[in-house]
Design a protein around this motif. Structure first.
Motif, PDB file in Angstrom:
ATOM      1  N   GLU A   5     -11.581  -4.646  -5.406  1.00 34.74           N
ATOM      2  CA  GLU A   5     -10.595  -5.700  -5.672  1.00 34.74           C
ATOM      3  C   GLU A   5      -9.163  -5.193  -5.501  1.00 34.74           C
ATOM      4  O   GLU A   5      -8.292  -5.932  -5.060  1.00 34.74           O
ATOM      5  CB  GLU A   5     -10.770  -6.269  -7.081  1.00 34.74           C
ATOM      6  N   PHE A   9      -6.408  -6.632  -3.005  1.00 27.93           N
ATOM      7  CA  PHE A   9      -5.064  -7.002  -3.448  1.00 27.93           C
ATOM      8  C   PHE A   9      -4.000  -6.330  -2.584  1.00 27.93           C
ATOM      9  O   PHE A   9      -3.059  -6.978  -2.124  1.00 27.93           O
ATOM     10  CB  PHE A   9      -4.846  -6.621  -4.916  1.00 27.93           C
ATOM     11  N   THR A  12      -3.904  -7.839   0.884  1.00 25.00           N
ATOM     12  CA  THR A  12      -3.354  -9.201   0.812  1.00 25.00           C
ATOM     13  C   THR A  12      -1.845  -9.152   0.595  1.00 25.00           C
ATOM     14  O   THR A  12      -1.099  -9.917   1.204  1.00 25.00           O
ATOM     15  CB  THR A  12      -4.035 -10.006  -0.309  1.00 25.00           C
ATOM     16  N   TYR A  13      -1.387  -8.237  -0.260  1.00 21.58           N
ATOM     17  CA  TYR A  13       0.052  -8.100  -0.514  1.00 21.58           C
ATOM     18  C   TYR A  13       0.781  -7.680   0.759  1.00 21.58           C
ATOM     19  O   TYR A  13       1.824  -8.238   1.102  1.00 21.58           O
ATOM     20  CB  TYR A  13       0.305  -7.089  -1.633  1.00 21.58           C
ATOM     21  N   LYS A  90      -7.220 -11.709 -10.097  1.00 22.75           N
ATOM     22  CA  LYS A  90      -7.505 -12.972  -9.420  1.00 22.75           C
ATOM     23  C   LYS A  90      -6.235 -13.816  -9.322  1.00 22.75           C
ATOM     24  O   LYS A  90      -5.974 -14.439  -8.292  1.00 22.75           O
ATOM     25  CB  LYS A  90      -8.598 -13.745 -10.149  1.00 22.75           C
ATOM     26  N   ILE A  93      -3.973 -12.184  -6.567  1.00 20.80           N
ATOM     27  CA  ILE A  93      -4.487 -12.437  -5.214  1.00 20.80           C
ATOM     28  C   ILE A  93      -4.357 -13.919  -4.870  1.00 20.80           C
ATOM     29  O   ILE A  93      -4.002 -14.277  -3.738  1.00 20.80           O
ATOM     30  CB  ILE A  93      -5.943 -11.936  -5.090  1.00 20.80           C
TER      31      ILE A  93
END
Length: 165
Positions: A5, A9, A12-13, A90, A93
């Motif tokens: 996870e 993250f 995605t960042y 969560k 994200i």
């Protein structure tokens, strides 16, 4: 130990940051007056034009980071107020995914020469819808309140941008 996870993250960042910086440069490309003002400002402050892109990237990074922190804070405020539970990772994200979609739509809307305040309203509306969809399990029956809360927050943002000129 780094979990899957955390890697998701981080990726995605980085992706959201890249898309945000692309949006900034696309905005300057579609707004020659703004681009000229920034070049003039750089020349007046003795900033080398060769470094202007790097300075814009650093400033964009800082703006994105602080807006991300503010979004997390506002979301945690909402979830705490209504005693709703959500995992912080969560939430983070989800906010990044919402930002990615909103900014991509913003880049598309820049291509059709839409006014900035309409762009701001539309991308914020899309962001709210995406967040409601992503957090529908956690929001339960508070989806309308979530939409109203962030609608008010984004309306304040709109008023500041539109009337603050």
């Amino acid at each position: 130990m780094i979990k899957k996870e955390h890697i998701i993250f981080l990726l995605t960042y980085i992706g959201a940051l890249y898309i945000f910086i692309s949006f900034i440069f696309e905005y300057f490309q579609n707004n020659p007056e703004m681009k000229k003002n920034i070049v003039d400002l750089a020349q007046n402050t003795d900033i080398n034009i060769l470094y202007l892109d790097k300075i814009i990237i650093v400033i964009s990074f800082i703006i994105f980071f602080f807006s991300f922190v503010i979004e997390i804070w506002l979301n945690k405020l909402f979830f705490d107020f209504f005693y709703l539970k959500i995992k912080e990772l969560k939430l983070a994200i989800g906010i990044l995914i919402s930002n990615i979609f909103s900014i991509l739509i913003g880049i598309f809307l820049l291509k059709i020469k839409i006014k900035f305040y309409i762009l701001l309203v539309f991308t914020n509306f899309i962001g709210i819808l995406i967040m409601i969809i992503l957090f529908s399990d956690e929001l339960k029956n508070k989806k309308l309140y979530y939409g109203i809360f962030f609608g008010i927050v984004y309306s304040i943002n709109f008023v500041i941008h539109y009337f603050g000129k």
